[in-house]
Design a protein around this motif. Structure first.
Motif, short mmCIF file in Angstrom:
data_model
loop_
_atom_site.label_atom_id
_atom_site.label_comp_id
_atom_site.label_asym_id
_atom_site.label_seq_id
_atom_site.Cartn_x
_atom_site.Cartn_y
_atom_site.Cartn_z
N LEU A 184 0.80 -1.23 0.00
CA LEU A 184 0.00 0.00 0.00
C LEU A 184 0.83 1.28 0.00
N ALA A 185 2.13 1.19 0.27
CA ALA A 185 3.03 2.35 0.18
C ALA A 185 2.60 3.53 1.02
N GLY A 195 -5.97 -1.40 9.72
CA GLY A 195 -6.56 -2.69 9.39
C GLY A 195 -7.78 -3.00 10.23
N ALA A 196 -7.74 -2.63 11.50
CA ALA A 196 -8.85 -2.90 12.41
C ALA A 196 -10.10 -2.11 12.01
N ALA A 243 -15.46 -1.81 9.57
CA ALA A 243 -16.37 -1.11 8.67
C ALA A 243 -16.98 -2.05 7.64
N LEU A 244 -16.21 -3.06 7.22
CA LEU A 244 -16.70 -4.00 6.21
C LEU A 244 -17.33 -5.23 6.83
N GLU A 245 -17.43 -5.25 8.16
CA GLU A 245 -18.03 -6.37 8.90
C GLU A 245 -17.33 -7.69 8.61
N ILE A 301 -6.52 2.28 5.35
CA ILE A 301 -7.95 2.00 5.24
C ILE A 301 -8.39 2.02 3.78
N ARG A 302 -7.97 3.03 3.04
CA ARG A 302 -8.39 3.14 1.64
C ARG A 302 -7.88 1.97 0.81
N GLY A 303 -6.60 1.62 1.01
CA GLY A 303 -6.03 0.52 0.23
C GLY A 303 -6.65 -0.82 0.56
N LEU A 304 -6.89 -1.06 1.85
CA LEU A 304 -7.48 -2.33 2.26
C LEU A 304 -8.92 -2.45 1.80
N GLU A 305 -9.68 -1.35 1.88
CA GLU A 305 -11.07 -1.41 1.44
C GLU A 305 -11.15 -1.78 -0.05
N SER A 306 -10.28 -1.18 -0.85
CA SER A 306 -10.26 -1.49 -2.27
C SER A 306 -9.90 -2.96 -2.51
N LEU A 307 -8.91 -3.44 -1.77
CA LEU A 307 -8.48 -4.83 -1.92
C LEU A 307 -9.57 -5.79 -1.49
N PHE A 308 -10.20 -5.53 -0.34
CA PHE A 308 -11.20 -6.45 0.19
C PHE A 308 -12.51 -6.40 -0.62
N ASP A 309 -12.75 -5.31 -1.34
CA ASP A 309 -13.89 -5.27 -2.25
C ASP A 309 -13.70 -6.26 -3.40
#
Length: 369
Positions: free
Chosen positions: A60-61, A102-103, A108-110, A75-83
């Motif tokens: 995520l740099a 990460g937490a 937020a994504l449950e 948060i932004r990078g993980l949300e995109s990845l987990f989508d």
């Protein structure tokens, strides 16, 4: 049938070391994500390769930014990845900006959140890490506490007992494995550096409380120089510390010290295990010292690891007291080393990673029923 993927989110060298065995035990189920909080290859990339871990599915740099931006970008990078690929659970370790990012994303994504090394408390609100770990623990669906003391901290804050499991600390197995594998190369490296076992000191300094205040950093470097009048002091320079020393014009104060670049983990552990003692502001080294069984002087205002204070660790802020403590330890090194050799680590045995995985699998299984 494909097994559900587990996202393991890391961002710094200690996280990589402590999560390595869990990633290895997960095998193809592991979805390793690197935030890039430690962006220097010697601090992160080399550790991934050296520990035989798979390449991260995403990097995520976020390194080199403010605390708020690191958390936001994680948060932004993980949300995109987990989508794109939703994991069955998210696992974080420790108290970094990566961890709290990460937490928050998992919450937020449950997605079920697992916090390895939960329940540590310094009770010092000046530490950003204290806020990170408190937030993460209260968001976690499963808190994997390394000790009963950590479990008691969680219970005192109202976290239900059924969300807590005491596992021990994965660092015990990591350090023990390194010590078994590197004994011969450690002695060769000591000889190459012109050192004698038990007759040198290793120091590591990187926390903002020590590096961001020029007066405190000056005092600390002067303290290390005074100790170097009695015995060699090795200082592997963290990139952050090197930058602060240069910006404050303190380079001349490094002359009495033996400077090293950031070391591979096996070399670092090997040297510390043969040093008279270490001087550090690291949280992890307080735990590691209980495995290599040498004392560490903790150069901080407070610590979240009370289990080792008074045995393996001694809390001491920069100043004349630090020099006195160091010289007293050096004078009594044979006695102290012999005493500590008889003490077990308060962080458990070498099977913490398996206990973490067992608890994680149970959480995932329960959520899938």
């Amino acid at each position: 049938m494909r097994q559900p993927r587990i996202a393991v989110v890391v961002g710094t060298r200690p996280e990589i070391i402590k999560m390595a065995e869990i990633v290895q035990l997960l095998g193809p189920r592991a979805m390793l994500v690197h935030s890039g909080q430690h962006w220097d290859d010697a601090m992160s990339g080399a550790f991934l390769r050296g520990l035989g871990l798979p390449a991260p599915v995403a990097s995520l740099a976020v390194g080199g930014q403010t605390r708020a931006m690191q958390i936001a970008e994680t948060i932004r990078g993980l949300e995109s990845l987990f989508d794109r690929e939703r994991p069955a659970a998210v696992v974080v370790q420790g108290d970094t900006n990566t961890v709290v990012g990460g937490a928050i994303t998992a919450n937020a994504l449950e997605i079920p959140l697992v916090h390895v090394e939960a329940g540590l408390r310094s009770f010092d609100r000046r530490m950003p890490e204290e806020h990170n770990r408190v937030v993460t623990d209260h968001l976690a669906d499963l808190c994997l506490a390394p000790t009963t003391n950590s479990r008691d901290n969680l219970l005192a804050e109202g976290i239900p007992a059924d969300r807590i499991s005491v596992t021990g600390n994965t660092i015990v197995g990591a350090v023990a494995a390194v010590l078994r594998a590197t004994l011969e190369t450690t002695y060769a490296r000591i000889e190459e550096l012109g050192l004698t076992p038990d007759d040198f000191v290793v120091a590591t300094i990187h926390r903002p409380e020590n590096t961001d205040d020029p007066r405190r950093l000056t005092t600390l470097l002067d303290n290390l120089a005074a100790i170097a009048e009695r015995t060699r002091v090795l200082l592997p320079l963290h990139p952050r510390t090197r930058g602060r020393i240069a910006s404050f014009g303190l380079d001349a104060k490094l002359a009495p010290l033996t400077l090293l670049d950031p070391l591979p983990y096996d070399e670092f552990v090997g040297l510390c295990a043969q040093a008279a003692f270490t001087i550090s502001d690291s949280g992890g080294i307080q735990e590691e010292a209980s495995v290599w069984r040498r004392p560490v002087i903790v150069v901080r205002r407070s610590t979240e690891r009370p289990e080792v204070i008074g045995t393996f660790a001694h809390l001491c802020e920069p100043g004349h007291g630090l020099v006195r403590e160091a010289l007293a330890l050096y004078a009594a090194k044979e006695f102290t080393i012999a005493q500590l050799a008889q003490l077990p680590s308060p962080y458990g045995d070498e099977h913490a990673a398996q206990r973490c995985l067992d608890a994680l699998d149970q959480l995932v299984e329960n959520r899938c029923v």
